[in-house]
Design an enzyme around this catalytic site. Structure first.
Site, PDB file in Angstrom:
ATOM      1  N   HIS A 174       1.882   4.617  -2.827  1.00 41.54           N
ATOM      2  CA  HIS A 174       2.012   6.064  -2.585  1.00 41.54           C
ATOM      3  C   HIS A 174       3.416   6.547  -2.941  1.00 41.54           C
ATOM      4  CE1 HIS A 174      -1.861   6.334  -0.717  1.00 41.54           C
ATOM      5  NE2 HIS A 174      -1.530   5.681   0.376  1.00 41.54           N
TER       6      HIS A 174
ATOM      7  N   HIS B 195       0.836  -1.211   0.000  1.00 39.43           N
ATOM      8  CA  HIS B 195       0.000   0.000   0.000  1.00 39.43           C
ATOM      9  C   HIS B 195       0.867   1.256   0.000  1.00 39.43           C
ATOM     10  CE1 HIS B 195      -3.611   2.391   1.094  1.00 39.43           C
ATOM     11  NE2 HIS B 195      -2.720   3.136   1.716  1.00 39.43           N
ATOM     12  N   GLU B 196       1.802   1.320   0.924  1.00 38.58           N
ATOM     13  CA  GLU B 196       2.636   2.516   1.033  1.00 38.58           C
ATOM     14  C   GLU B 196       3.581   2.650  -0.155  1.00 38.58           C
ATOM     15  OE1 GLU B 196       1.787   4.631   3.081  1.00 38.58           O
ATOM     16  OE2 GLU B 196       0.544   3.397   4.396  1.00 38.58           O
TER      17      GLU B 196
END
Length: 373
Positions: free
Chosen positions: A29, A25-26
């Site tokens: 980003h 997920h990170e």
């Protein structure tokens, strides 16, 4: 020994699974942010004090933190890990420095950077399902009725052994998994089941009964049932094999089923058809991770795919401090032609944080109640 069993059987699988999902997920980003020219100051797996880490050549601090219940990417110019802009600090930046902040990037770049996290979770789920389908195939059973349970919705509707279910509310079904998936999230909701009997099609109306079942690990789950025993439960099933392309398509479909099922569950909560005690937090996830670990690596990987979709959807909730809240801010900015004021954003972030913490407390209370019960 009991403590050691809890650590090896539950905590370690939980931490490994959650850390993988948070990392992906990170990383979504991070990659899109860097591609957009936004400087990243920290990439953390976990919250709280740093356990270990290093700083790369771009000035990003990569670290493992003490509390393994999430993670964050902090961009240059952010006030905290929730990517709230540091309104006071931004005033002292040069135009060149401001262009490297999340707040100073073009609107579409900010939106892409924020959306990349949940999208990465969905892509991970698709990849996991595709690999599992390619390697193991899928165990399926034809939707043929082997037995009808007495006093069930199917019995009341006139379903008979040997009937083949071919559609639910007009949607064609292929396997009994399609039936189970459709019916389980529709307790007390009228559905029309199309069956084939001796070459003729019949439409039968029935209402799935809200039923609490106990799985193989003793967990109680509430769902809708129509009372059909299939050939799968009689030990008659087959294994479908998929080419890599077909496996990817099946992975997309499976991910879509989880998304639609989640929204249906939320709708059932709102209408009162399902109880809120089905919502689970970190304790229940840890428990599920340990239970799946007893079934083998494939079961753990499949759980990771399901949780990855859940994390993606959770982060897309339109709540400030979550990715969905940021996207709502950007949508408002696109409509207004300018961002919300710093004061309004600060209030929204505080409300959003309170909502997220309240949800976590409620889910954890459900977990504890479930364990005690």
């Amino acid at each position: 020994m009991a403590i050691l069993g809890v650590i090896t059987g539950y905590l370690i699988p939980f931490i490994l699974v959650l850390s993988l999902l948070v990392f992906v997920h990170e990383m979504g980003h991070y990659l899109v942010g860097r591609w957009s020219g936004i400087r990243v100051t920290a990439f953390s797996i976990g919250f709280g004090p740093e356990i270990a880490g290093f700083t790369d050549g771009h000035g990003t601090r990569w670290k493992l933190s003490l509390i393994p219940l999430g993670g964050y990417v902090r961009f240059f110019g952010d006030e905290d890990a929730s990517s709230r802009p540091d309104a006071a600090g931004l005033k002292f930046l040069t135009p060149e420095e401001r262009a490297q902040t999340l707040a100073g990037a073009k609107l579409w770049k900010r939106a892409a950077t924020v959306a990349a996290g949940p999208i990465a979770n969905f892509l991970l789920a698709i990849v996991i399902f595709a690999v599992l389908f390619s390697v193991y195939g899928r165990v399926v059973a034809d939707p043929v009725v082997a037995e009808v349970r007495p006093e069930s919705a199917a019995a009341a509707a006139g379903v008979q052994p040997g009937d083949r279910l071919i559609a639910l509310d007009g949607s064609t079904i292929r396997t009994f998994d399609d039936v189970r998936r459709y019916v389980s999230i529709r307790p007390e909701t009228p559905i029309v089941v199309t069956i084939e009997r001796e070459g003729h099609k019949l439409d039968l109306s029935m209402v799935p009964k809200r039923t609490e079942i106990t799985d193989q690990f003793g967990n109680k789950v509430e769902m809708g049932l129509i009372g059909i025993v299939t050939n799968e439960e009689k030990g008659k099933f087959r294994v479908e094999k998929f080419s890599p392309v077909q496996a990817v398509a099946e992975g997309v479909t499976e991910t879509g089923h989880i998304v639609s099922g989640t929204f249906r569950y939320i709708g059932n909560l709102v209408t009162g058809r399902m109880k809120a005690d089905q919502l689970g937090g970190p304790v229940r996830v840890a428990q599920a991770s340990g239970q799946m670990a007893t079934l083998g690596i494939a079961a753990v990987i499949q759980l990771a795919a399901v949780l990855s979709v859940s994390i993606g959807l959770l982060n897309l909730m339109p709540v400030p401090v979550l990715d969905g809240g940021h996207l709502v801010f950007y949508a408002i900015e696109a409509i207004r032609g300018k961002p919300l004021g710093a004061g309004a954003q600060d209030v929204a972030f505080r409300i959003g944080l309170a909502m997220v913490l309240s949800l976590m407390v409620f889910a954890t209370w459900n977990d504890i109640t479930n364990l005690i019960g």
